[in-house]
Design a protein around this motif. Structure first.
Motif, mmCIF file in Angstrom:
data_model
loop_
_atom_site.group_PDB
_atom_site.id
_atom_site.type_symbol
_atom_site.label_atom_id
_atom_site.label_comp_id
_atom_site.label_asym_id
_atom_site.label_seq_id
_atom_site.Cartn_x
_atom_site.Cartn_y
_atom_site.Cartn_z
ATOM 1 N N ALA A 122 0.712 -1.110 0.019
ATOM 2 C CA ALA A 122 0.044 0.038 0.023
ATOM 3 C C ALA A 122 0.963 1.135 -0.016
ATOM 4 C CB ALA A 122 -0.836 -0.057 1.251
ATOM 5 N N ARG A 123 0.645 2.132 -0.834
ATOM 6 C CA ARG A 123 1.446 3.366 -0.806
ATOM 7 C C ARG A 123 0.455 4.744 -1.090
ATOM 8 N NH1 ARG A 123 6.482 3.369 -1.822
ATOM 9 N NH2 ARG A 123 7.478 5.295 -2.559
ATOM 10 N N LEU A 124 0.758 5.617 0.157
ATOM 11 C CA LEU A 124 -0.134 6.941 0.076
ATOM 12 C C LEU A 124 1.106 7.941 0.245
ATOM 13 C CD1 LEU A 124 -2.595 8.277 0.477
ATOM 14 C CD2 LEU A 124 -2.629 8.056 3.072
ATOM 15 N N GLN A 125 0.984 8.888 -0.580
ATOM 16 C CA GLN A 125 2.253 9.950 -0.641
ATOM 17 C C GLN A 125 1.463 11.090 -0.533
ATOM 18 O OE1 GLN A 125 4.815 8.426 0.226
ATOM 19 N NE2 GLN A 125 6.092 8.543 -1.510
ATOM 20 N N GLY A 126 1.774 12.030 0.737
ATOM 21 C CA GLY A 126 1.415 13.457 0.759
ATOM 22 C C GLY A 126 -0.075 13.651 0.845
ATOM 23 N N GLY A 127 -0.580 14.938 0.751
ATOM 24 C CA GLY A 127 -1.894 15.257 0.658
ATOM 25 C C GLY A 127 -2.499 15.508 1.927
ATOM 26 N N GLY A 179 -5.946 15.839 4.675
ATOM 27 C CA GLY A 179 -7.081 15.358 5.118
ATOM 28 C C GLY A 179 -6.984 14.023 5.920
ATOM 29 N N ASP A 180 -7.790 13.419 6.288
ATOM 30 C CA ASP A 180 -7.964 12.033 7.063
ATOM 31 C C ASP A 180 -8.147 11.135 6.089
ATOM 32 O OD1 ASP A 180 -7.849 14.006 9.200
ATOM 33 O OD2 ASP A 180 -9.888 13.740 9.769
ATOM 34 N N THR A 181 -7.389 9.928 6.338
ATOM 35 C CA THR A 181 -7.626 8.635 5.728
ATOM 36 C C THR A 181 -7.143 7.523 6.719
ATOM 37 O OG1 THR A 181 -7.155 7.869 3.755
ATOM 38 C CG2 THR A 181 -5.245 8.571 4.729
ATOM 39 N N SER A 193 -9.575 -0.317 19.035
ATOM 40 C CA SER A 193 -9.917 0.942 19.090
ATOM 41 C C SER A 193 -8.694 1.959 18.855
ATOM 42 C CB SER A 193 -10.387 1.072 20.565
ATOM 43 O OG SER A 193 -9.324 0.915 21.662
ATOM 44 N N VAL A 194 -7.626 1.436 18.767
ATOM 45 C CA VAL A 194 -6.612 2.407 18.709
ATOM 46 C C VAL A 194 -6.881 3.293 17.216
ATOM 47 C CG1 VAL A 194 -4.398 2.245 17.645
ATOM 48 C CG2 VAL A 194 -4.581 1.713 19.985
ATOM 49 N N LEU A 195 -7.503 2.525 16.484
ATOM 50 C CA LEU A 195 -7.704 3.022 14.874
ATOM 51 C C LEU A 195 -8.865 4.257 14.807
ATOM 52 C CD1 LEU A 195 -7.071 -0.236 13.101
ATOM 53 C CD2 LEU A 195 -5.815 1.727 13.156
ATOM 54 N N ASP A 230 -5.217 13.307 9.679
ATOM 55 C CA ASP A 230 -5.092 11.891 10.412
ATOM 56 C C ASP A 230 -4.793 10.923 9.608
ATOM 57 O OD1 ASP A 230 -5.371 13.840 12.584
ATOM 58 O OD2 ASP A 230 -7.422 13.324 13.117
ATOM 59 N N LEU A 231 -3.811 10.070 10.061
ATOM 60 C CA LEU A 231 -3.623 8.716 9.231
ATOM 61 C C LEU A 231 -3.980 7.646 10.129
ATOM 62 C CD1 LEU A 231 -2.539 7.319 6.689
ATOM 63 C CD2 LEU A 231 -0.260 7.915 7.261
ATOM 64 N N ALA A 232 -4.794 6.738 9.844
ATOM 65 C CA ALA A 232 -4.857 5.394 10.396
ATOM 66 C C ALA A 232 -4.496 4.437 9.687
ATOM 67 C CB ALA A 232 -6.531 5.281 10.768
ATOM 68 N N LEU A 233 -3.474 3.530 10.176
ATOM 69 C CA LEU A 233 -3.037 2.256 9.570
ATOM 70 C C LEU A 233 -3.575 1.020 10.212
ATOM 71 C CD1 LEU A 233 0.829 3.323 8.754
ATOM 72 C CD2 LEU A 233 -1.048 3.116 7.028
#
Length: 135
Positions: free
Chosen positions: A1-6, A8-10, A129-131, A28-31
């Motif tokens: 999985a690759r998410l670069q920059g940007g 907003g929350d995802t 719940s951490v996510l 916010d970034l939730a993995l």
């Protein structure tokens, strides 16, 4: 999985075997890594947020190696019963967390996390719940 920059929350939920690189400029970034780890082989995760929150959920029985840094904010390694929240400037942690209960089968999931947040919070934990966004 690759998410670069940007902005907003995802939320990112990678599949087993994928290389995981996730970066967010602001937001916010939730993995969700609960299904990303293969038994016995390490999965490496590189994640960063410039300004915001980074939440990482790991599998219950996983060995988790953490190298994390927060420039200003808090670092919450919720991976064992004696965790300590670190707050302030330049908070860092470099530690290996083993599961509190050893898995029965050999080849437990193994995750290497390299995380960085400039201004904000890093939370890493085994509980789903951490996510969730606490607000």
């Amino acid at each position: 999985a690759r998410l670069q920059g940007g902005l907003g929350d995802t939320r990112v939920t990678p599949q087993p075997g994928e290389r995981i690189v996730a970066r967010r400029a602001i937001g916010d970034l939730a993995l969700d890594l609960r299904r990303a780890a293969n038994a016995g082989r390490p999965v490496t995760v590189e994640a960063s947020v410039g300004i915001g929150t980074l939440r990482i959920g790991v599998p219950e029985g996983a060995r988790v190696e953490v190298e994390a840094r927060v420039g200003k904010g808090s670092l919450e390694p919720l991976l064992d019963s004696d965790f300590e929240t670190l707050q302030g400037f330049e908070q860092r942690i470099s530690r290996t967390y083993l599961p509190e209960r050893r898995p029965r089968a050999t080849g437990a999931p193994w995750i290497r996390v390299r995380a960085d947040v400039g201004l904000g919070t890093i939370t890493i934990g085994r509980d789903p719940s951490v996510l969730e966004d606490p607000s």
